[in-house]
Scaffold this active site. Structure first.
Site, PDB file in Angstrom:
ATOM      1  N   GLU A  83      -0.026  -1.430   5.713  1.00 33.71           N
ATOM      2  CA  GLU A  83       1.056  -1.004   6.595  1.00 33.71           C
ATOM      3  C   GLU A  83       0.952   0.484   6.911  1.00 33.71           C
ATOM      4  O   GLU A  83       1.278   0.917   8.022  1.00 33.71           O
ATOM      5  CB  GLU A  83       2.407  -1.322   5.946  1.00 33.71           C
ATOM      6  CG  GLU A  83       3.620  -1.121   6.856  1.00 33.71           C
ATOM      7  CD  GLU A  83       4.222   0.270   6.799  1.00 33.71           C
ATOM      8  OE1 GLU A  83       5.119   0.549   7.617  1.00 33.71           O
ATOM      9  OE2 GLU A  83       3.787   1.091   5.950  1.00 33.71           O
ATOM     10  N   ASP A 115       0.818  -1.206   0.000  1.00 35.09           N
ATOM     11  CA  ASP A 115       0.000   0.000   0.000  1.00 35.09           C
ATOM     12  C   ASP A 115       0.855   1.261   0.000  1.00 35.09           C
ATOM     13  O   ASP A 115       2.057   1.222   0.269  1.00 35.09           O
ATOM     14  CB  ASP A 115      -0.941   0.014   1.215  1.00 35.09           C
ATOM     15  CG  ASP A 115      -0.184  -0.103   2.533  1.00 35.09           C
ATOM     16  OD1 ASP A 115       0.774  -0.887   2.594  1.00 35.09           O
ATOM     17  OD2 ASP A 115      -0.558   0.592   3.497  1.00 35.09           O
TER      18      ASP A 115
END
Length: 383
Positions: free
Chosen positions: A142, A80
């Site tokens: 994350e 991400d």
């Protein structure tokens, strides 16, 4: 069909938006990124497992393994990115743009750029018989909740002896980082005309008292804890944002304070939260106000690995650099929890992360791959 090049892989990854955010209107799936990685790893004869997060069906983890056993090495990264404002970019953030010695694009540095390095390193051993497995892990979220890495600890995978988290460290091995707690305090007072303060309960007064307690607590933490391995060698608390009130002549009815706390390794974040909560409760009782103390997302624990560890020493020797610490959080504590010696190491600089015109220096790609190849040879091939 030949294996794609670094830049071909990175272009596909950058072109697949995968923003994660606690703001639901900005949050996106990472499934397309995971699909690309799964296809490339499948072509390298990895056993690929795509894991849907129970907390959010649009979020995926990937665990891909080549070889058998419970030793070997893990290369791990997150799929991400943070949100971005396209208006601030000089290039298209959703495309890979090469300019002289750099490639620009959202996630090039933090940290989609690590995956082509790891896959290319693994591809160099495609014809080798492995005595221990190579595992590549790609996680979700994350940048927001770390729910992907947390889920891996819940299910107890992957298994290996060592793990490299490929965050951008400028190819300097990192053996420790601070923990991160993101919190908010919501105060509900009572509105009224400012000419009669006794007619209401001013939420800003309550918030001010809370902030005074927190600042005093911050001073106590700074006096009590010190670790000179860190550039900022004490715990930090940042009072980041205060929203309150609507008019100068109206008693403020509500206030919200957002702040973060970054703790050194060895400090219990749960105990710290409880101590702060007691301070907030005492202020609420004094003012007779409703005060809510909220953890925005589960704490990211501090991380530290043995400075005499084999993986750390190998990386230090490979890059001829002494290992260091950083103040930003990573998924390292979760992989450490799985029983692996874990070191944070990757191409790119954190100075380019989380901002417009993010870039990765091309000069770090090949040397990073060579380091990972050396690790594969040591942990998975060579006896």
């Amino acid at each position: 069909m030949s294996h794609p090049t670094h830049l071909e892989m990175l272009r596909h990854l950058v072109q697949a938006p995968s923003v994660s955010s606690l703001n639901e209107s900005l949050d996106q799936s990472n499934a397309t990124v995971v699909t690309y990685l799964a296809d490339w790893l499948d072509s390298l004869n990895f056993r690929v497992e795509v894991l849907t997060l129970p907390s959010d069906p649009k979020k995926k983890n990937l665990v891909a393994t080549k070889g058998t056993g419970e030793q070997g090495i893990v290369f791990a990264g997150h799929t991400d990115t943070v949100p971005t404002d396209e208006r601030l970019w000089h290039t298209d953030p959703w495309d890979l743009v090469k300019s002289e010695d750099r490639v620009f694009g959202l996630g090039t540095c933090d940290m989609k750029g690590f995956f082509p390095v790891a896959l290319s390193a693994a591809a160099a051993f495609s014809e080798c018989r492995l005595r221990e497995p190579i595992t590549i892990v790609a996680t979700a979220d994350e940048e927001s909740s770390m729910s992907g890495a947390r889920y891996l600890t819940e299910i107890g995978k992957p298994k290996a002896s060592v793990c490299v988290i490929g965050e951008p460290t400028g190819m300097t091995p990192v053996f420790a980082h601070k923990g991160v707690m993101l919190m908010r305090i919501k105060v509900q007072g009572r509105a009224g005309h400012s000419s009669n303060p006794e007619a209401g309960c001013n939420a800003l007064d309550v918030a001010n008292a809370v902030m005074n307690e927190l600042v005093e607590y911050r001073s106590r933490l700074r006096s009590k804890y010190r670790n000179t391995a860190f550039k900022v060698c004490y715990p930090t608390m940042n009072l980041g944002c205060l929203h309150a009130g609507d008019s100068a002549n109206r008693i403020c009815s509500s206030a919200e304070l957002q702040f973060d706390l970054r703790l050194l390794p060895g400090i219990d974040h749960e105990l710290t939260f409880e101590e702060m909560n007691q301070l907030v409760d005492s202020v609420a009782e004094k003012f007779g106000a409703q005060v809510e103390f909220i953890m925005d997302s589960p704490a990211i624990p501090a991380y530290q690995t043995d400075t005499d560890g084999c993986l750390l020493k190998t990386l230090e020797k490979s890059v001829a650099k002494k290992s260091t610490t950083v103040s930003f959080g990573t998924e390292a504590p979760f992989f450490s929890e799985l029983g692996m010696e874990t070191v944070v190491f990757g191409p790119g600089s954190i100075d380019q992360a989380h901002q417009a015109n993010e870039y990765l220096e091309l000069a770090q790609i090949e040397p990073s791959q060579k380091v990972l190849e050396h690790l594969i040879h040591q942990y998975c091939v060579d006896r």
